[in-house]
Scaffold this motif. Structure first.
Motif, PDB file in Angstrom:
ATOM      1  N   LEU A 339       0.836  -1.201   0.000  1.00 51.62           N
ATOM      2  CA  LEU A 339       0.000   0.000   0.000  1.00 51.62           C
ATOM      3  C   LEU A 339       0.867   1.247   0.000  1.00 51.62           C
ATOM      4  O   LEU A 339       0.572   2.219  -0.719  1.00 51.62           O
ATOM      5  N   ASP A 340       1.944   1.222   0.765  1.00 54.38           N
ATOM      6  CA  ASP A 340       2.833   2.387   0.813  1.00 54.38           C
ATOM      7  C   ASP A 340       3.422   2.677  -0.573  1.00 54.38           C
ATOM      8  O   ASP A 340       3.492   3.834  -0.997  1.00 54.38           O
ATOM      9  N   GLY A 341       3.828   1.619  -1.260  1.00 55.14           N
ATOM     10  CA  GLY A 341       4.389   1.811  -2.598  1.00 55.14           C
ATOM     11  C   GLY A 341       3.366   2.334  -3.585  1.00 55.14           C
ATOM     12  O   GLY A 341       3.661   3.195  -4.410  1.00 55.14           O
ATOM     13  N   VAL A 342       2.135   1.839  -3.485  1.00 58.30           N
ATOM     14  CA  VAL A 342       1.070   2.313  -4.373  1.00 58.30           C
ATOM     15  C   VAL A 342       0.764   3.771  -4.079  1.00 58.30           C
ATOM     16  O   VAL A 342       0.536   4.573  -5.002  1.00 58.30           O
ATOM     17  N   ARG A 343       0.767   4.147  -2.794  1.00 62.08           N
ATOM     18  CA  ARG A 343       0.536   5.561  -2.447  1.00 62.08           C
ATOM     19  C   ARG A 343       1.593   6.457  -3.092  1.00 62.08           C
ATOM     20  O   ARG A 343       1.313   7.602  -3.455  1.00 62.08           O
ATOM     21  N   ARG A 344       2.821   5.949  -3.205  1.00 60.31           N
ATOM     22  CA  ARG A 344       3.914   6.724  -3.812  1.00 60.31           C
ATOM     23  C   ARG A 344       3.882   6.644  -5.338  1.00 60.31           C
ATOM     24  O   ARG A 344       4.738   7.205  -6.010  1.00 60.31           O
ATOM     25  N   HIS A 345       2.902   5.917  -5.874  1.00 59.56           N
ATOM     26  CA  HIS A 345       2.815   5.682  -7.314  1.00 59.56           C
ATOM     27  C   HIS A 345       4.073   4.980  -7.823  1.00 59.56           C
ATOM     28  O   HIS A 345       4.596   5.314  -8.885  1.00 59.56           O
ATOM     29  N   ASP A 346       4.541   4.011  -7.052  1.00 54.51           N
ATOM     30  CA  ASP A 346       5.714   3.235  -7.460  1.00 54.51           C
ATOM     31  C   ASP A 346       5.401   2.511  -8.771  1.00 54.51           C
ATOM     32  O   ASP A 346       4.522   1.651  -8.833  1.00 54.51           O
ATOM     33  N   ARG A 347       6.118   2.873  -9.793  1.00 53.36           N
ATOM     34  CA  ARG A 347       5.798   2.391 -11.130  1.00 53.36           C
ATOM     35  C   ARG A 347       5.926   0.882 -11.258  1.00 53.36           C
ATOM     36  O   ARG A 347       5.098   0.215 -11.892  1.00 53.36           O
ATOM     37  N   LEU A 348       6.973   0.328 -10.689  1.00 56.59           N
ATOM     38  CA  LEU A 348       7.182  -1.104 -10.809  1.00 56.59           C
ATOM     39  C   LEU A 348       6.098  -1.886 -10.074  1.00 56.59           C
ATOM     40  O   LEU A 348       5.599  -2.909 -10.563  1.00 56.59           O
ATOM     41  N   MET A 349       5.709  -1.424  -8.892  1.00 59.44           N
ATOM     42  CA  MET A 349       4.650  -2.103  -8.143  1.00 59.44           C
ATOM     43  C   MET A 349       3.320  -2.055  -8.901  1.00 59.44           C
ATOM     44  O   MET A 349       2.608  -3.066  -9.012  1.00 59.44           O
ATOM     45  N   LEU A 350       2.975  -0.882  -9.413  1.00 61.15           N
ATOM     46  CA  LEU A 350       1.724  -0.755 -10.159  1.00 61.15           C
ATOM     47  C   LEU A 350       1.738  -1.651 -11.397  1.00 61.15           C
ATOM     48  O   LEU A 350       0.737  -2.294 -11.730  1.00 61.15           O
ATOM     49  N   GLU A 351       2.866  -1.699 -12.044  1.00 58.65           N
ATOM     50  CA  GLU A 351       3.018  -2.532 -13.238  1.00 58.65           C
ATOM     51  C   GLU A 351       2.814  -4.005 -12.899  1.00 58.65           C
ATOM     52  O   GLU A 351       2.102  -4.736 -13.596  1.00 58.65           O
ATOM     53  N   ARG A 352       3.429  -4.457 -11.830  1.00 56.63           N
ATOM     54  CA  ARG A 352       3.339  -5.867 -11.451  1.00 56.63           C
ATOM     55  C   ARG A 352       1.900  -6.246 -11.095  1.00 56.63           C
ATOM     56  O   ARG A 352       1.430  -7.339 -11.421  1.00 56.63           O
ATOM     57  N   TRP A 353       1.212  -5.357 -10.418  1.00 58.78           N
ATOM     58  CA  TRP A 353      -0.176  -5.658 -10.039  1.00 58.78           C
ATOM     59  C   TRP A 353      -1.067  -5.698 -11.282  1.00 58.78           C
ATOM     60  O   TRP A 353      -1.932  -6.568 -11.422  1.00 58.78           O
ATOM     61  N   LEU A 354      -0.856  -4.770 -12.185  1.00 56.97           N
ATOM     62  CA  LEU A 354      -1.626  -4.762 -13.427  1.00 56.97           C
ATOM     63  C   LEU A 354      -1.481  -6.089 -14.157  1.00 56.97           C
ATOM     64  O   LEU A 354      -2.437  -6.618 -14.726  1.00 56.97           O
ATOM     65  N   ASN A 355      -0.272  -6.646 -14.125  1.00 55.05           N
ATOM     66  CA  ASN A 355      -0.037  -7.935 -14.775  1.00 55.05           C
ATOM     67  C   ASN A 355      -0.893  -9.049 -14.203  1.00 55.05           C
ATOM     68  O   ASN A 355      -1.212 -10.017 -14.897  1.00 55.05           O
ATOM     69  N   GLU A 356      -1.249  -8.926 -12.932  1.00 54.84           N
ATOM     70  CA  GLU A 356      -2.012  -9.986 -12.275  1.00 54.84           C
ATOM     71  C   GLU A 356      -3.357 -10.244 -12.944  1.00 54.84           C
ATOM     72  O   GLU A 356      -3.834 -11.365 -12.969  1.00 54.84           O
ATOM     73  N   PHE A 357      -3.974  -9.198 -13.489  1.00 58.52           N
ATOM     74  CA  PHE A 357      -5.278  -9.425 -14.103  1.00 58.52           C
ATOM     75  C   PHE A 357      -5.318  -9.160 -15.598  1.00 58.52           C
ATOM     76  O   PHE A 357      -6.138  -9.745 -16.289  1.00 58.52           O
ATOM     77  N   THR A 358      -4.447  -8.301 -16.133  1.00 59.19           N
ATOM     78  CA  THR A 358      -4.483  -8.084 -17.585  1.00 59.19           C
ATOM     79  C   THR A 358      -4.013  -9.314 -18.328  1.00 59.19           C
ATOM     80  O   THR A 358      -4.454  -9.570 -19.448  1.00 59.19           O
ATOM     81  N   THR A 359      -3.128 -10.095 -17.759  1.00 55.31           N
ATOM     82  CA  THR A 359      -2.699 -11.318 -18.439  1.00 55.31           C
ATOM     83  C   THR A 359      -3.817 -12.343 -18.479  1.00 55.31           C
ATOM     84  O   THR A 359      -3.750 -13.308 -19.223  1.00 55.31           O
TER      85      THR A 359
END
Length: 377
Positions: A339-359
């Motif tokens: 959550l802390d990383g998402v609050r900071r808009h951490d690009r790599l974290m957001l990217e990895r989470w997006l992969n969880e459902f877009t794939t």
């Protein structure tokens, strides 16, 4: 009938999707038109070649090189569609997967067979179509800078160089802005198009008054009204909608609306609950966002993961935690995403989470050799 070409019907004819009267019309025309017969044979060759293409022909999956670093804009709310008795997104996955893979395969074959073609060809389908106010009789070339216009109740077929086709709807106005192998860019000032594109990502681009649609190898419908607002529906593949520093990623089966001066809103699934869509509309419009967000989170299902992911970077800081928790309840964040990383808009974290459902929506691994979504430049 000699000049009443049937090129726009050949794909459906080849697939056996035409009704009996339309089949009769096409076959009657083909008997006397060598140009349409040649086009039909070219389409047959494309399909036959696509069947034998190796995976190595497919382009590297450079889908979203700029999306993450553009996610600094914050806004909230948007618009909607279905309800009870809905099928889960998972039941539609084979369709989306087949469409995505087939689009890339056919695109590769088309490039191999049609690469020399560089012009944009226009054919009037119904009513009146003009180029620089000169009526198109039969077919004509569309040159960069020239305005193509269709009248009320009119439509036209466009061959987009060697990368795709489009049907232009009534009361539309468009022109080519750039026409080179690395960029096929057009402007849709008003009206609508239905485009099918099989080029590598980011070759075909459509500018509208309120956002730019960047094709990632797909088929979609795009309409622009008299105020400059647009509505996009992606039917296969993926599209990015960009406006200044704001980007929305729109996969197959999703809608996205853009507004003048604001750019793209949060995309929503065709499977989304009507109340969810309506609340997104209010959120994007800035109308009572707190109440709208409550409805969004209450009505969200696993089908709405892409919408929730966009909201992570568009809601106020105080609401990030609730959006995070709602998305996590459907698709738990992968290890290392916090959550802390998402609050900071951490690009790599957001990217990895997006992969969880877009794939699970689009088989990225089948196109990219398993690399998944790439949002980093």
């Amino acid at each position: 009938m000699p000049n009443d070409h049937v090129i726009s019907m050949l794909s459906e004819y080849l697939d056996g999707d035409l009704a009996a009267p339309e089949i009769g019309r096409v076959e009657l025309h083909l008997a006397s038109c060598s140009e349409c017969r040649a086009e039909l044979e070219a389409l047959r060759s494309i399909v036959d070649s696509a069947k034998n293409l190796p995976v190595a022909v497919m382009p590297t999956h450079d889908l979203w090189p700029n999306i993450a670093h553009r996610m600094e804009t914050r806004s909230e709310d948007h618009a909607e569609v279905q309800s009870p008795g809905r099928r889960s997104a998972a039941s539609f996955m084979p369709v989306f997967r087949a469409a995505a893979v087939l689009a890339v395969m056919i695109g590769s074959a088309w490039y191999a067979l049609r690469a020399p073609s560089n012009g944009w060809e226009i054919r009037s389908i119904a009513g009146t179509t003009t180029i620089e106010r000169n009526e198109v009789a039969g077919s004509a070339a569309l040159l960069p800078g020239d305005w193509l216009e269709t009248g009320l109740g009119s439509s036209a077929f466009v061959r987009i160089a060697n990368i795709g086709t489009a049907t232009v709807g009534p009361s539309s106005r468009l022109r080519i802005l750039a026409n080179r192998s690395a960029e096929r860019r057009m402007e849709l000032a008003v009206g609508s198009i239905k485009a099918s594109v099989w080029s590598p990502p980011r070759i075909f681009v459509v500018e509208t008054p309120s956002g730019t649609a960047v094709d990632l190898g797909c088929a979609y419908e795009l309409g622009v009204d008299s105020t400059g607002a647009s509505h996009l529906l992606v039917t296969s593949g993926e599209v990015l909608i960009e406006y200044r520093d704001k980007v929305s990623f729109v996969p197959a089966g999703f809608h996205c609306v853009t507004r003048p001066g604001e750019g793209p809103g949060v995309p929503w699934s065709e499977l989304a609950h009507p109340d969810f869509v309506a609340a997104l509309g209010r959120f994007d419009a800035g109308t009572d966002r707190i109440a709208a967000l409550e409805t969004i989170l209450d009505k969200a299902t696993e089908d709405d993961a892409v919408s929730l992911w966009h909201l992570l970077t568009r809601v106020a800081d105080s609401s990030v935690g609730t959006v995070y928790a709602t998305l996590a309840s459907h698709y738990p964040p992968p290890e290392g995403v916090t959550l802390d990383g998402v609050r900071r808009h951490d690009r790599l974290m957001l990217e990895r989470w997006l992969n969880e459902f877009t794939t699970r929506l689009i088989p990225l691994e089948s196109i990219s050799g398993g690399s998944g979504v790439t949002v980093l430049p």
